[in-house]
Design an enzyme around this catalytic site. Structure first.
Site, PDB file in Angstrom:
ATOM      1  N   SER A  24       0.860  -1.199   0.000  1.00  0.00           N
ATOM      2  CA  SER A  24       0.000   0.000   0.000  1.00  0.00           C
ATOM      3  C   SER A  24       0.887   1.237   0.000  1.00  0.00           C
ATOM      4  CB  SER A  24      -0.878   0.030   1.246  1.00  0.00           C
ATOM      5  OG  SER A  24      -1.472   1.315   1.398  1.00  0.00           O
ATOM      6  N   TYR A  61      -1.990  -0.776  10.150  1.00  0.00           N
ATOM      7  CA  TYR A  61      -2.075  -1.095   8.719  1.00  0.00           C
ATOM      8  C   TYR A  61      -0.804  -0.633   7.995  1.00  0.00           C
ATOM      9  CZ  TYR A  61      -3.984  -1.161   3.932  1.00  0.00           C
ATOM     10  OH  TYR A  61      -4.190  -1.392   2.593  1.00  0.00           O
TER      11      TYR A  61
HETATM   12  P1  NDP Z   1     -11.237  -6.095  -0.368  1.00  0.00           P
HETATM   13  O1  NDP Z   1     -11.568  -5.999   1.076  1.00  0.00           O
HETATM   14  O2  NDP Z   1     -12.163  -5.495  -1.359  1.00  0.00           O
HETATM   15  O3  NDP Z   1     -10.957  -7.643  -0.749  1.00  0.00           O
HETATM   16  C1  NDP Z   1     -10.083  -8.384   0.057  1.00  0.00           C
HETATM   17  C2  NDP Z   1      -9.863  -9.750  -0.537  1.00  0.00           C
HETATM   18  O4  NDP Z   1      -8.947 -10.455   0.316  1.00  0.00           O
HETATM   19  C3  NDP Z   1     -11.149 -10.559  -0.583  1.00  0.00           C
HETATM   20  O5  NDP Z   1     -11.111 -11.395  -1.706  1.00  0.00           O
HETATM   21  C4  NDP Z   1     -11.061 -11.379   0.718  1.00  0.00           C
HETATM   22  O6  NDP Z   1     -11.725 -12.620   0.642  1.00  0.00           O
HETATM   23  C5  NDP Z   1      -9.568 -11.633   0.803  1.00  0.00           C
HETATM   24  N1  NDP Z   1      -9.154 -11.893   2.167  1.00  0.00           N
HETATM   25  C6  NDP Z   1      -9.268 -11.079   3.244  1.00  0.00           C
HETATM   26  N2  NDP Z   1      -8.816 -11.688   4.354  1.00  0.00           N
HETATM   27  C7  NDP Z   1      -8.393 -12.920   3.964  1.00  0.00           C
HETATM   28  C8  NDP Z   1      -7.816 -14.015   4.638  1.00  0.00           C
HETATM   29  N3  NDP Z   1      -7.636 -13.999   5.958  1.00  0.00           N
HETATM   30  N4  NDP Z   1      -7.484 -15.120   3.928  1.00  0.00           N
HETATM   31  C9  NDP Z   1      -7.706 -15.160   2.581  1.00  0.00           C
HETATM   32  N5  NDP Z   1      -8.267 -14.160   1.898  1.00  0.00           N
HETATM   33  C10 NDP Z   1      -8.602 -13.047   2.580  1.00  0.00           C
HETATM   34  O7  NDP Z   1      -9.795  -5.451  -0.511  1.00  0.00           O
HETATM   35  P2  NDP Z   1      -9.060  -4.753  -1.755  1.00  0.00           P
HETATM   36  O8  NDP Z   1      -9.309  -5.497  -2.988  1.00  0.00           O
HETATM   37  O9  NDP Z   1      -9.349  -3.312  -1.684  1.00  0.00           O
HETATM   38  O10 NDP Z   1      -7.537  -4.922  -1.284  1.00  0.00           O
HETATM   39  C11 NDP Z   1      -6.696  -5.956  -1.735  1.00  0.00           C
HETATM   40  C12 NDP Z   1      -5.291  -5.673  -1.258  1.00  0.00           C
HETATM   41  O11 NDP Z   1      -4.887  -4.381  -1.692  1.00  0.00           O
HETATM   42  C13 NDP Z   1      -5.156  -5.666   0.273  1.00  0.00           C
HETATM   43  O12 NDP Z   1      -3.924  -6.228   0.627  1.00  0.00           O
HETATM   44  C14 NDP Z   1      -5.191  -4.192   0.602  1.00  0.00           C
HETATM   45  O13 NDP Z   1      -4.533  -3.919   1.817  1.00  0.00           O
HETATM   46  C15 NDP Z   1      -4.462  -3.612  -0.593  1.00  0.00           C
HETATM   47  N6  NDP Z   1      -4.748  -2.206  -0.841  1.00  0.00           N
HETATM   48  C16 NDP Z   1      -6.022  -1.773  -1.139  1.00  0.00           C
HETATM   49  C17 NDP Z   1      -6.249  -0.433  -1.354  1.00  0.00           C
HETATM   50  C18 NDP Z   1      -7.600   0.107  -1.667  1.00  0.00           C
HETATM   51  O14 NDP Z   1      -7.751   1.346  -1.667  1.00  0.00           O
HETATM   52  N7  NDP Z   1      -8.591  -0.699  -1.992  1.00  0.00           N
HETATM   53  C19 NDP Z   1      -5.164   0.564  -1.273  1.00  0.00           C
HETATM   54  C20 NDP Z   1      -3.882  -0.005  -0.971  1.00  0.00           C
HETATM   55  C21 NDP Z   1      -3.693  -1.337  -0.760  1.00  0.00           C
HETATM   56  P3  NDP Z   1     -13.171 -12.935   1.350  1.00  0.00           P
HETATM   57  O15 NDP Z   1     -14.079 -11.800   1.060  1.00  0.00           O
HETATM   58  O16 NDP Z   1     -13.570 -14.217   0.730  1.00  0.00           O
HETATM   59  O17 NDP Z   1     -12.888 -13.072   2.808  1.00  0.00           O
END
Ligand code: NDP
Length: 237
Positions: free
Chosen positions: A132, A146
């Site tokens: 991030s 975070y």
């Molecule tokens: P979302 O919350 O929209 O999606 C998260 C995804 O990760 C889902 O598919 C979820 O699966 C999965 N997930 C969460 N926890 C677990 C776990 N314990 N084990 C396996 N899978 C898990 O997040 P984003 O798409 O926005 O973010 C994706 C990545 O990008 C993250 O690492 C986030 O920190 C990073 N990021 C996002 C930003 C943003 O603005 N969106 C900015 C900077 C970084 P399920 O729903 O099935 O649990």
């Protein structure tokens, strides 16, 4: 044919958001994709059907299950660790168990997944962490845990790049800024505040992040390793 055609790709956290965009991108490019999820059964099933990929219910916080699944279903040519959670709030009142779980998912899991994947990964493999921009700039309160977790990925990538470099395996971090997903909707209440920190004042699209990851996974990025590449509209500029 694309550089990903025929490759085995593992995406941790692929059921929604950036992870789902990664599943679609690598599948469209002809890769054989396996992705994990925890809660979003329906989206995971739908995405797996749409893209002919494999969905695996696997909580990144469960180290034994994570290592076991990778050992059993590898070798993978590409690992993308996207699964991550955002815990925001006053550090004085946040539940320490929630903070530890955040560190397990955002720091411990990327480390163990990378090491376990590398055991079987062929020469020239790719390990990509989704970090991030908050690793470099955290201009709001409540994001210390975070930000810590995302900053840790930079050190992890640098160290593992040295460990696996002799096998031509690269290890990098892609650092998105505000990206339109459930975690951070483009029309959410913090939109204007977040855009005020950016040179280009809009949320990034999940497909734009997937495109950067796809490039890093390809042969043109063979000499990019130990790097953190931001795609944040200048949030940290
Ligand atoms: P979302 O919350 O929209 O999606 C998260 C995804 O990760 C889902 O598919 C979820 O699966 C999965 N997930 C969460 N926890 C677990 C776990 N314990 N084990 C396996 N899978 C898990 O997040 P984003 O798409 O926005 O973010 C994706 C990545 O990008 C993250 O690492 C986030 O920190 C990073 N990021 C996002 C930003 C943003 O603005 N969106 C900015 C900077 C970084 P399920 O729903 O099935 O649990």
């Amino acid at each position: 044919m694309t550089p990903s055609t025929g490759k085995k790709v593992l995406i941790l956290g692929g059921s929604r958001g950036i992870g789902a965009a990664l599943v679609r991108r690598f599948s469209r490019d002809g890769a054989q994709v396996t992705f994990t999820f925890v809660h979003s059964h329906e989206s995971a099933d739908r995405l797996a059907r749409e893209t002919s990929s494999t969905a695996l219910r696997l909580d990144s916080a469960d180290r034994t299950a994570l290592i076991g699944a990778i050992a059993k279903s590898g070798p993978f040519e590409v690992l993308v660790v996207n699964a991550g959670v955002l815990g925001a709030g006053d550090p004085l009142t946040m539940n320490p168990d929630d903070i530890d779980r955040l560190f397990q998912i955002n720091i411990h899991a990327p480390y163990h997944a990378a090491v376990e994947s590398a055991r079987q990964m062929p020469e020239g493999g790719r390990i990509i962490f989704i970090g991030s921009t908050n690793a470099d700039r955290t201009p709001m309160t409540g994001l210390a845990a975070y930000g810590t977790s995302k900053a840790a990925l930079k050190g992890m990538a640098k160290g593992l790049a040295r460990d696996f470099g002799p096998r031509g395996i690269t290890v990098n971090v892609v650092q998105p800024g505000p990206t339109d997903t459930d975690m951070n909707p483009a029309e959410g209440p913090l939109k204007d505040l977040m855009h005020s920190f950016m040179a280009i004042k809009r949320h990034t699209l999940d497909d734009e992040v997937a495109a950067m990851v796809a490039w890093l996974a390809g042969p043109e990025a063979a000499m990019v390793t130990g790097a953190a590449m931001s795609i944040d509209g200048g949030f940290a500029a």
